[in-house]
Enzyme design. Structure first.
Site, mmCIF file in Angstrom:
data_model
loop_
_atom_site.group_PDB
_atom_site.id
_atom_site.type_symbol
_atom_site.label_atom_id
_atom_site.label_comp_id
_atom_site.label_asym_id
_atom_site.label_seq_id
_atom_site.Cartn_x
_atom_site.Cartn_y
_atom_site.Cartn_z
ATOM 1 N N ASP A 196 0.842 -1.194 0.000
ATOM 2 C CA ASP A 196 0.000 0.000 0.000
ATOM 3 C C ASP A 196 0.884 1.254 0.000
ATOM 4 O O ASP A 196 1.792 1.364 -0.821
ATOM 5 C CB ASP A 196 -0.960 -0.031 1.195
ATOM 6 C CG ASP A 196 -2.053 1.027 1.095
ATOM 7 O OD1 ASP A 196 -2.881 0.928 0.182
ATOM 8 O OD2 ASP A 196 -2.065 1.946 1.919
ATOM 9 N N TYR A 317 -2.334 10.905 -0.016
ATOM 10 C CA TYR A 317 -3.500 11.084 -0.879
ATOM 11 C C TYR A 317 -3.579 12.528 -1.384
ATOM 12 O O TYR A 317 -3.849 12.777 -2.553
ATOM 13 C CB TYR A 317 -4.781 10.741 -0.108
ATOM 14 C CG TYR A 317 -4.869 9.314 0.322
ATOM 15 C CD1 TYR A 317 -5.474 8.363 -0.496
ATOM 16 C CD2 TYR A 317 -4.376 8.898 1.557
ATOM 17 C CE1 TYR A 317 -5.573 7.037 -0.104
ATOM 18 C CE2 TYR A 317 -4.465 7.574 1.961
ATOM 19 C CZ TYR A 317 -5.061 6.653 1.129
ATOM 20 O OH TYR A 317 -5.145 5.343 1.527
ATOM 21 N N HIS A 373 -5.189 -7.468 0.918
ATOM 22 C CA HIS A 373 -4.474 -6.200 1.019
ATOM 23 C C HIS A 373 -3.515 -6.149 2.210
ATOM 24 O O HIS A 373 -2.446 -5.563 2.126
ATOM 25 C CB HIS A 373 -5.502 -5.073 1.137
ATOM 26 C CG HIS A 373 -4.912 -3.702 1.161
ATOM 27 N ND1 HIS A 373 -4.342 -3.116 0.054
ATOM 28 C CD2 HIS A 373 -4.793 -2.784 2.166
ATOM 29 C CE1 HIS A 373 -3.913 -1.897 0.361
ATOM 30 N NE2 HIS A 373 -4.168 -1.679 1.635
#
Length: 403
Positions: A196, A317, A373
């Site tokens: 990630d 982000y 994940h």
């Protein structure tokens, strides 16, 4: 005295031992807020047991009751403190950063330094099962690695962005390279492994910092290469691509919210623990191959709550969206060093091997039959095996470590 896994290497500097201890007042505040928080009205959407629209009202109500009456944070804290933990102080560009990490240190002169990097909404907790396996498998005298698991800057127990200067991924990456080469004396180099957000940090380390000698990732952020048509993929690989596209189409709105309104998200989710549980709990349930235990979810959400992480960890982000809003994507960084890729089939975006190979010298690859994940948490034995095999592969490529 027998050596321990927590014995810092010689010449380590600006590092202090750390023990996690959340104040009683914070525990009491959490209990009060949980008791006063109400569950919203049950709707058709919030009653769909397949969770197609997110967590259900029933799940949230049950999780709230468990959090109040049965969850034991002090037991979690004791488990966390059973691993050696440290705070490294780094002065960078006139600012002080305190970087938390847990680690197992080896007494072997040629031990391979490995930095393991988590993502969102994970934390260093993801790697505790791997550390447990290493403690059982080796002694400090036989451990072939220095296994370092930091809290990414801005996440949980590491300091992060303040109100005057924005934190960026290159800055966060620089801090972690400083941790490995300045605070910890791994001057001959180290290997980075991540998933990630941690995979992006690992790529930045490998591509832009000479001390990082190899990169192992279990998520490869990228789009379809123009040179590789879908027709060239196997049926299974096309399934991975379709799954990734479905995720982008139906499950990625959270990332846009993180990137475009990080202030609103950060403020809202540090106001209500129940809101934080819904936001993060959904991801643990939706992104794992099999549902993790409620205890696992509550441990992670509690750590995020106590450290007010949601207000500090959204810079990856925001930075990504800022670049896209300006009309260009962040460039793919080609890694011309040993590159390993572990593909877990239930990863939200599991790109085919041939795609990943266009982003670096992909010299080690393994595809698993299960796992999602949170691979280090879901499949710790398999993930550790991959990291160990990749470390051997890097050495076989002629890279040496240690004195």
């Amino acid at each position: 005295m027998a050596s321990t896994f927590g014995e810092l290497p010689k010449d380590a500097k600006s590092i202090e031992s750390f023990k996690l201890s959340i104040q009683d007042s914070s525990l009491e505040e959490l209990q009060t807020l949980l008791r006063l928080s109400k569950i919203g009205p049950t709707t058709w959407e919030s009653s769909q047991d397949d969770r197609r629209y997110g967590v259900t009202a029933g799940w949230l109500a049950s999780a709230k009751e468990h959090w109040i009456n049965r969850f034991d944070w002090r037991s979690c804290e004791s488990h966390i403190n059973s691993f050696p933990q440290f705070i490294a102080t780094i002065d960078e560009d006139g600012e002080r950063y305190d970087i938390h990490f847990t680690a197992l240190f080896s007494k072997k002169a040629d031990a391979v330094p490995i930095i393991a990097l988590h993502g969102w909404p994970g934390s260093f907790l993801e790697f505790l099962p791997i550390l447990s396996i290493l403690k059982e498998k080796y002694t400090p005298e036989t451990l072939p690695y220095h296994f370092i698991v930091p809290s990414l800057p801005g996440y949980t127990l590491s300091s992060g962005p303040g109100p005057t200067k924005p934190l960026t991924m290159p800055k966060a990456t620089l801090l972690l390279d400083q941790l490995m080469t300045h605070n910890l004396p791994f001057h001959s180099g180290y290997i980075a492994s991540g998933g990630d957000v941690g995979s992006s940090v690992a790529r930045l380390l490998a591509a832009t910092h000479s001390a990082c000698k190899g990169m192992h990732i279990n998520l490869c952020f990228m789009g379809q290469p123009a040179s590789i048509p879908l027709s060239s993929l196997t049926d299974q690989e096309r399934g991975f691509v379709q799954r990734g596209q479905k995720f982008r189409d139906t499950s990625s709105a959270y990332a846009m919210a993180h990137g475009t309104r990080p202030s609103t998200i950060g403020l809202a989710l540090t106001t209500s623990p129940l809101a934080l549980l819904a936001w993060i709990g959904e991801k643990f349930l939706a992104w794992s191959d099999e549902d993790p235990s409620l205890e696992t979810i509550l441990e992670s959400v509690s750590l995020y709550w106590f450290t007010e992480t949601m207000a500090r960890c959204l810079y990856p982000y925001r930075q990504t969206w800022d670049k896209e809003r300006q009309g260009h994507d962040a460039p793919e960084l080609y890694v011309a060093k040993p590159f390993g890729y572990s593909l877990f089939p239930r990863e939200v975006i599991a790109v085919p091997r041939s795609w990943a190979a266009t982003t670096g010298d992909l010299s080690w690859f393994r595809q698993h039959d299960a796992g999602g994940h949170f691979a280090a948490l879901e499949k710790p034995g398999e993930m550790l095996g991959d990291i160990e095999d990749f470390a051997r592969h890097v050495r076989e490529r002629g890279v040496t470590f240690g004195s």
